[in-house]
Design a protein around this motif. Structure first.
Motif, PDB file in Angstrom:
ATOM      1  N   ARG A 127       8.396  13.442  -7.537  1.00 56.30           N
ATOM      2  CA  ARG A 127       9.312  13.567  -6.389  1.00 56.30           C
ATOM      3  C   ARG A 127      10.569  14.325  -6.776  1.00 56.30           C
ATOM      4  NH1 ARG A 127      10.242   7.529  -5.171  1.00 56.30           N
ATOM      5  NH2 ARG A 127      10.561   7.716  -7.381  1.00 56.30           N
ATOM      6  N   ALA A 128      10.995  14.250  -8.024  1.00 60.36           N
ATOM      7  CA  ALA A 128      12.226  14.908  -8.467  1.00 60.36           C
ATOM      8  C   ALA A 128      12.095  16.420  -8.447  1.00 60.36           C
ATOM      9  CB  ALA A 128      12.592  14.436  -9.874  1.00 60.36           C
ATOM     10  N   GLN A 157      17.087   2.457 -19.963  1.00 59.03           N
ATOM     11  CA  GLN A 157      17.780   3.576 -19.331  1.00 59.03           C
ATOM     12  C   GLN A 157      19.092   3.887 -20.051  1.00 59.03           C
ATOM     13  OE1 GLN A 157      18.163   3.488 -15.093  1.00 59.03           O
ATOM     14  NE2 GLN A 157      19.230   5.442 -15.071  1.00 59.03           N
ATOM     15  N   ASP A 160       8.963   2.083  -7.594  1.00 62.16           N
ATOM     16  CA  ASP A 160       9.363   2.459  -6.239  1.00 62.16           C
ATOM     17  C   ASP A 160       8.189   3.048  -5.458  1.00 62.16           C
ATOM     18  OD1 ASP A 160      11.978   1.691  -6.817  1.00 62.16           O
ATOM     19  OD2 ASP A 160      12.501   3.697  -7.519  1.00 62.16           O
ATOM     20  N   LEU A 161       7.394   3.855  -6.114  1.00 61.51           N
ATOM     21  CA  LEU A 161       6.269   4.521  -5.463  1.00 61.51           C
ATOM     22  C   LEU A 161       5.199   3.550  -5.010  1.00 61.51           C
ATOM     23  CD1 LEU A 161       6.660   7.729  -6.558  1.00 61.51           C
ATOM     24  CD2 LEU A 161       4.214   7.495  -6.397  1.00 61.51           C
ATOM     25  N   PRO A 171      12.704  11.462 -16.344  1.00 60.10           N
ATOM     26  CA  PRO A 171      11.480  10.736 -16.025  1.00 60.10           C
ATOM     27  C   PRO A 171      10.387  11.667 -15.499  1.00 60.10           C
ATOM     28  CG  PRO A 171      13.126  10.360 -14.342  1.00 60.10           C
ATOM     29  CD  PRO A 171      13.790  11.150 -15.440  1.00 60.10           C
ATOM     30  N   TYR A 182       8.182   6.241 -16.773  1.00 59.58           N
ATOM     31  CA  TYR A 182       7.359   5.868 -15.623  1.00 59.58           C
ATOM     32  C   TYR A 182       7.993   4.817 -14.713  1.00 59.58           C
ATOM     33  CZ  TYR A 182       3.895   8.602 -18.022  1.00 59.58           C
ATOM     34  OH  TYR A 182       3.232   9.643 -18.614  1.00 59.58           O
ATOM     35  N   GLU A 183       9.277   4.572 -14.849  1.00 63.24           N
ATOM     36  CA  GLU A 183       9.915   3.545 -14.029  1.00 63.24           C
ATOM     37  C   GLU A 183       9.827   3.866 -12.536  1.00 63.24           C
ATOM     38  OE1 GLU A 183      14.006   0.959 -13.594  1.00 63.24           O
ATOM     39  OE2 GLU A 183      13.890   2.495 -15.138  1.00 63.24           O
ATOM     40  N   HIS A 184       9.728   5.135 -12.187  1.00 57.24           N
ATOM     41  CA  HIS A 184       9.621   5.524 -10.783  1.00 57.24           C
ATOM     42  C   HIS A 184       8.374   4.956 -10.101  1.00 57.24           C
ATOM     43  CE1 HIS A 184       7.145   8.472 -12.882  1.00 57.24           C
ATOM     44  NE2 HIS A 184       6.498   8.617 -11.742  1.00 57.24           N
ATOM     45  N   ASP A 223       8.670  11.997 -12.818  1.00 57.58           N
ATOM     46  CA  ASP A 223       8.602  11.678 -11.406  1.00 57.58           C
ATOM     47  C   ASP A 223       8.383  12.968 -10.629  1.00 57.58           C
ATOM     48  OD1 ASP A 223       8.963  10.827  -8.793  1.00 57.58           O
ATOM     49  OD2 ASP A 223      10.882   9.845  -9.174  1.00 57.58           O
TER      50      ASP A 223
END
Length: 149
Positions: free
Chosen positions: A146-147, A129, A85-86, A142, A80-82, A144
């Motif tokens: 968006r990926a 990571q 940024d979100l 991840p 959930y590191e993304h 994410d």
């Protein structure tokens, strides 16, 4: 003042000391911003107020067996590191003990009665990571959205 864990070993010690059942990580501007009267998150798609704070469980599942707790925690952070940024500036992970009362639209736990335990330093995220990357899996990454675009 909330302490900060600075490596995965320290996070592992916290996990073992606190017992893993009701521990979560939340990506936000922190307890001061989250733990007001409402203790509520919003659905990102519809804007609907949710009945608790969205968080990610650190609970070790029984199928994990005796494998590395350090790796388990690393993947939970990496997943959930993304969100940092979100969700914008000043968003960082923090560990909390809380009570799950529902599930959100992404099947994430929604929690109440949160008790902050520690911030998670950027060094821990970098270490997580590296540890995940060392596993060499080309089928895993991840969570994410968006990926996928």
């Amino acid at each position: 003042m909330l302490p900060t864990v600075t490596d995965l070993a320290e996070l592992t010690r916290l996990f073992e000391e606190e017992g893993d059942g009701d521990l979560y990580v939340r990506w936000s501007r922190g307890p001061d911003a989250d733990l007001g009267a409402e203790e509520s998150s919003r659905d990102g798609l519809t804007g609907i107020a949710l009945p608790g704070l969205s968080a990610n469980s650190l609970r070790r599942e029984p199928w994990w067996g005796g494998r590395s707790i350090r790796l388990w925690l690393a993947r939970r952070l990496y997943d959930y590191e993304h969100l940092r940024d979100l969700r914008g500036p000043d968003v960082r992970p923090w560990v909390l003990r809380a009570r799950e009362i529902a599930r959100g639209p992404d099947n994430e736990p929604l929690v109440v009665d949160a008790r902050p335990l520690a911030w998670v330093a950027d060094e821990v995220l970098r270490e997580a990571q590296r540890l995940v990357d060392e596993q060499g899996s080309r089928e895993w990454g991840p969570m994410d959205r968006r990926a996928a675009r």
